[in-house]
Structure formats: structure tokens, C-alpha cells
Design an enzyme around this catalytic site. Structure first.
Site, short mmCIF file in Angstrom:
data_model
loop_
_atom_site.label_atom_id
_atom_site.label_comp_id
_atom_site.label_asym_id
_atom_site.label_seq_id
_atom_site.Cartn_x
_atom_site.Cartn_y
_atom_site.Cartn_z
N ASP A 1 0.62 -6.42 -47.24
CA ASP A 1 1.15 -7.28 -48.38
C ASP A 1 2.22 -6.57 -49.03
O ASP A 1 2.98 -7.23 -50.18
CB ASP A 1 0.04 -7.72 -49.32
N ARG B 1 8.01 -13.62 -44.73
CA ARG B 1 8.77 -12.55 -45.63
C ARG B 1 9.74 -11.55 -44.90
O ARG B 1 10.47 -11.12 -45.79
CB ARG B 1 7.31 -11.39 -45.79
C1 S3P Z 1 -6.56 -10.61 -46.87
C2 S3P Z 1 -5.95 -10.36 -45.50
C3 S3P Z 1 -4.53 -10.20 -45.09
C4 S3P Z 1 -3.72 -10.28 -46.43
C5 S3P Z 1 -4.12 -11.33 -47.35
C6 S3P Z 1 -5.46 -10.97 -47.64
C7 S3P Z 1 -7.96 -10.71 -46.94
O1 S3P Z 1 -3.98 -11.13 -44.19
O2 S3P Z 1 -2.21 -10.21 -46.08
O3 S3P Z 1 -3.27 -11.21 -48.57
O4 S3P Z 1 -8.35 -10.89 -48.00
O5 S3P Z 1 -8.56 -10.66 -45.87
P1 S3P Z 1 -4.26 -11.16 -42.73
O6 S3P Z 1 -5.72 -11.43 -42.33
O7 S3P Z 1 -3.47 -12.58 -42.47
O8 S3P Z 1 -3.72 -10.11 -42.41
#
Ligand code: S3P
Length: 447
Positions: free
Chosen positions: A326, A357
Site C-alpha cells: 500500500d 495505482r
Molecule cells: C489488506 C491486504 C492488502 C492491502 C489492503 C489491506 C488486508 O490487500 O492492500 O489494503 O487487510 O488484508 P491484498 O490482499 O489485495 O494484497
């Protein structure tokens, strides 16, 4: 709710040195999970430090719709009276998860193995995002899902009445998918196994153990093999949500690129599945000291002292991507203020976040006078040195909080102001961003 409200234009102007203390809000990932695990425990879970961003508020409403009692007692202080694993009632209306991919994917997981039907939707950003990555493994439990073309929301999920346990190797490094499968495994008999080649954030595993589930993680040559024993009785917990390292990255990066800055950011998670940005910044030459290491809310944390630094571009190792996924938007801004190229490879997951992004950062930085190269899986930023970014552009945020905040950080150090077309999505994860940053000395104006 972001994406539904009126667009809020915001401008960042070259700012004096940033100084003072930046107390960032609670961790978004842990806040969602505290509400969801609380709803699946029997009895009352007490939460402090909950992030009161729109994403998390939407998850709180969803847990109410499934029958849990969720009450706010004061700032960040909440309680959840849970109904137990398999105890959800069928919601009588559509579940709107707003902007939150984490919210919708985890909630689909936690209802997928209970005999009920629920329909999910979200804002214009969430309705574009792929849900197949979650509904494919859920179908192995016996769950059915009916969505729009490409597995998009709105989508109706029919929970499996007689779920079977699942063994699933993650095809993408995604903590959301891992967590959805583990949550579904809670109400399946026997052992559900998830295998992840690259470690992703481990908050679900930590919290499941905390709530009393039997969960074992083996580190093997194939990656992490996570085995969960189904149908536990989860015990309610007292959860102290630590501060969000992803939110902390914005004031930290701003201080690094605004000349003369010196700020203090207390309680930033040093969880190895979340701290990739801090390792990367130090490799770029950032003056960050990690003080008073300790544990808070079951997470390793440290206080960060951050001073303006002359930075150099680096190659970010692709295997680090899951631990800083992120943070690439704000890293791209830092890279633009460094000397030399910063190469970010292995980042194609950025294309399916709240926005694409890679595209959003590339187009915005180019508009600000920065040279950028990209391909499907790569972003390369040609740095212009400290204070070298011309700026003077309006950047599109595409209903994406992190794109919005990244360009506001950029404008604090650029020669001409930078404007974003819509700051309202910032409220999904960091409602007090504007006040916190202006308190440090940033020049942000609305309208
Ligand atoms: C998250 C996992 C990530 C991250 C998101 C929060 C989570 O996403 O980008 O902001 O809380 O499990 P992805 O599982 O798509 O990588």
C-alpha cells in the site's frame, strides 16, 4: 461515503519545515478484523484504538446486518457482542462495503460456510475490482457466487450448507484472499489449509490464535503452510488496535522530502509483514531512528524520529512488495524527490487496488513534470533531487485515498502547488489527515 459524496478539491503548497508529533490513527487491517472476529466470538469483545474511517464503519454496519451487536462507546472505543462461529443471521438488505476491498472480501469469507444468502455491493471503485480471487477458493467449500461479468460487484453469495474443508495454495500474494479462506474454514469441519509462497500480512493468523482458534503456521520451502482447525468456539477478547504503519508512511515521507523537517511518529508497527516501506526508505538514505521498541496490541512497534534527508534512488527488491504493497504511491513521490532512478518491480497487484495505482501515479507524476516508465508489473521513477519536482498540476485520485494523500505529500515539496480533484476518499483510512498534516506545518487548502 467516498465516491458517493461531493468531490472535494484540495491543494498542497510548498511547506515550511514540518515539526512536531504525528499520532496516526488505528490500523485499518486490524480494525476490520477486530470487528469481524469479535462478531464470530461468543460474548463481548472490547476494542480500543479502532480506526473510525469509513471503510471500517462500513464493516461495523455489515456485522450488525449479520446479527452482531456493535456499539461505539467513545473515540476509538467499541464493543462487539458476537454470535459465534456459524451464528450469523441472514441480512435482510444488500451489504454495502463502500470503498473497502478488505471489508467485502473478508465478510464474504466469514459468511461463506453458513447456510444463508447475502448480496454485496460497493462504490464505483469497489465495483470495478475482481472478486473471483475470493469466490474461486470459496467455491471449494461449496459456496456459490453470482456476480457481474469478470466477477464484479454487485454479487450474491450463497453460503455452503454442508461445507467441506479446503486445501488452497494462493495464486496471488494477498492477505485478503488468505483471510477469506481462513474465515470460511472457521465454520467448516476438519482442517483448512492455506499455503502462501510469499508471506503477506499476518494479522488474521495472530488474531485467530488470540481469539482461541487452533492455528499452526509451518515455514517450509513451499512458503507458509497455515493449518486451521474448524468449528472452534472463539472467545471474546480485549483488542488494543495499534497505529497504522501505512498511514504513518504519509507524514514520514512528507518529513523526508520537506526541507528542514524533524518529526516524531509514535507507535509505528514493525511487524515484518508490514514494514517494507521503512526498510526501503532507510536504503534510500532516510534519516529515521527507531526508538523504544516494544509490543503494543500484540504487534511489535517503535517510535520513529524522522528528519529531512537527501535521498538516492534504489531498486526495490520485488520480494518485498507484499510487505509494503500500500506504500508504493507515496514511495513514488519520495522517489521523485531523490537523486537517480527508483525501480519498483513485481508490483502488478497495484493495478487492482482502489484504483490502478501504477497508472494513477505515473499520469499524476508526469503531469507534475517527473519522468516515469511503466509496464504491466513495473514502475520506474526518475528522481529530480530534493525539491526538484516542478508540480503545478491537478492530479486525478480515482476514488483512491492513498493516491490522494500521496499527491498531497508531493505538493508539500514541489516548486508549484499540486491539486487533487477529490480529497474525500482520504476519509476511508485517515479521516484526520488534513488536521494532522497542517498541525505539523503542511500547507493544505480546500476548494
Ligand atoms: C489488506 C491486504 C492488502 C492491502 C489492503 C489491506 C488486508 O490487500 O492492500 O489494503 O487487510 O488484508 P491484498 O490482499 O489485495 O494484497
Amino acid at each position: 461515503m467516498s465516491g458517493h459524496g461531493i468531490a472535494q478539491v484540495m491543494t498542497a503548497t510548498k511547506s515550511g519545515p514540518l515539526s512536531g508529533r504525528a499520532e496516526v490513527p488505528g490500523d485499518k487491517s486490524i480494525s476490520h478484523r477486530a470487528l469481524i472476529f469479535g462478531a464470530m466470538a461468543v460474548g463481548e469483545t472490547k476494542i480500543t484504538g479502532l480506526l473510525e474511517g469509513q471503510d471500517v464503519l462500513d464493516t461495523a454496519s455489515a456485522m450488525r446486518a449479520f446479527g452482531a451487536e456493535v456499539v461505539q462507546h467513545g473515540a476509538g472505543a467499541w464493543s462487539v457482542h458476537g454470535v459465534g462461529v456459524g451464528g450469523f443471521r441472514e441480512p435482510d438488505a444488500v451489504i454495502d462495503c463502500g470503498n473497502s476491498g478488505t471489508g467485502v472480501r473478508l465478510i464474504m469469507g466469514c459468511m461463506a460456510t453458513t447456510a444463508m444468502t447475502a448480496t454485496f455491493t460497493g462504490d464505483a471503485s469497489l465495483r470495478k475490482r475482481p472478486m473471483g480471487r475470493v469466490t474461486d477458493p470459496l467455491s471449494l467449500f461449496g459456496t456459490q457466487a453470482y456476480g457481474r461479468k469478470g466477477g464484479r460487484l454487485p454479487m450474491t453469495v450463497v453460503g455452503a450448507a454442508n461445507p467441506v474443508p479446503v486445501r488452497y495454495a494462493l495464486p496471488v500474494a494477498s492477505a485478503q484472499v488468505k483471510s477469506a479462506v481462513l474465515l470460511a474454514g472457521l465454520n467448516a469441519p476438519g482442517q483448512t489449509v492455506v499455503i502462501e509462497r510469499e508471506p503477506t500480512r499476518d494479522h488474521s493468523e495472530r488474531m485467530l490464535v488470540g481469539f482461541g482458534a487452533e492455528l499452526v503456521v509451518e515455514r517450509t520451502s513451499e512458503g507458509n503452510v497455515i493449518t486451521l482447525t474448524g468449528q472452534p468456539e472463539l472467545r471474546p477478547q480485549v483488542v488494543a488496535v495499534p497505529r497504522d504503519p501505512s498511514s504513518a508512511a504519509f507524514p514520514v515521507c512528507a518529513a523526508l522530502i520537506v526541507e528542514g523537517s524533524d518529526i516524531f511518529v509514535p507507535g509505528v508497527s514493525q511487524n515484518l509483514t508490514r514494514n517494507g516501506i521503512y526498510i526501503t526508505l532507510v536504503e534510500m538514505g532516510a534519516d529515521i531512528t527507531f526508538e523504544n521498541p516494544r509490543e503494543e496490541g500484540g504487534e511489535p512497534v517503535a517510535d520513529l524520529r524522522v528528519r529531512f534527508s537527501e535521498l538516492r534512488g534504489i531498486e526495490v527488491p520485488p520480494e518485498r512488495a507484499p510487505s509494503m504493497i500500500d506504500e508504493y504511491p507515496v514511495l513514488a513521490v519520495v522517489a521523485a524527490n531523490a537523486v537517480g532512478r527508483t525501480v519498483m518491480r513485481g508490483v502488478k497487484e497495484l493495478r487492482v487496488k482502489e484504483s490502478d495505482r501504477i497508472d494513477a501515479m505515473a499520469r499524476g507524476l508526469e503531469a507534475c513534470g517527473v519522468r516515469v516508465e511503466e509496464d504491466e508489473d513495473t514502475l520506474i521513477v526518475h528522481g529530480m533531487g530534493a525539491g526538484g519536482v516542478p508540480g503545478g498540476a491537478t492530479c486525478a485520485t480515482h476514488i483512491d485515498h492513498r493516491i490522494a494523500m500521496a499527491f498531497m505529500v508531493a505538493g508539500m515539496a514541489s516548486q508549484k502547488p499540486i491539486t487533487i480533484d477529490d480529497a474525500s476518499p482520504i476519509a476511508t483510512s485517515f479521516p484526520l489527515f488534513e488536521g494532522l498534516m497542517t498541525g505539523l506545518g503542511a500547507k493544505l487548502t480546500k476548494g
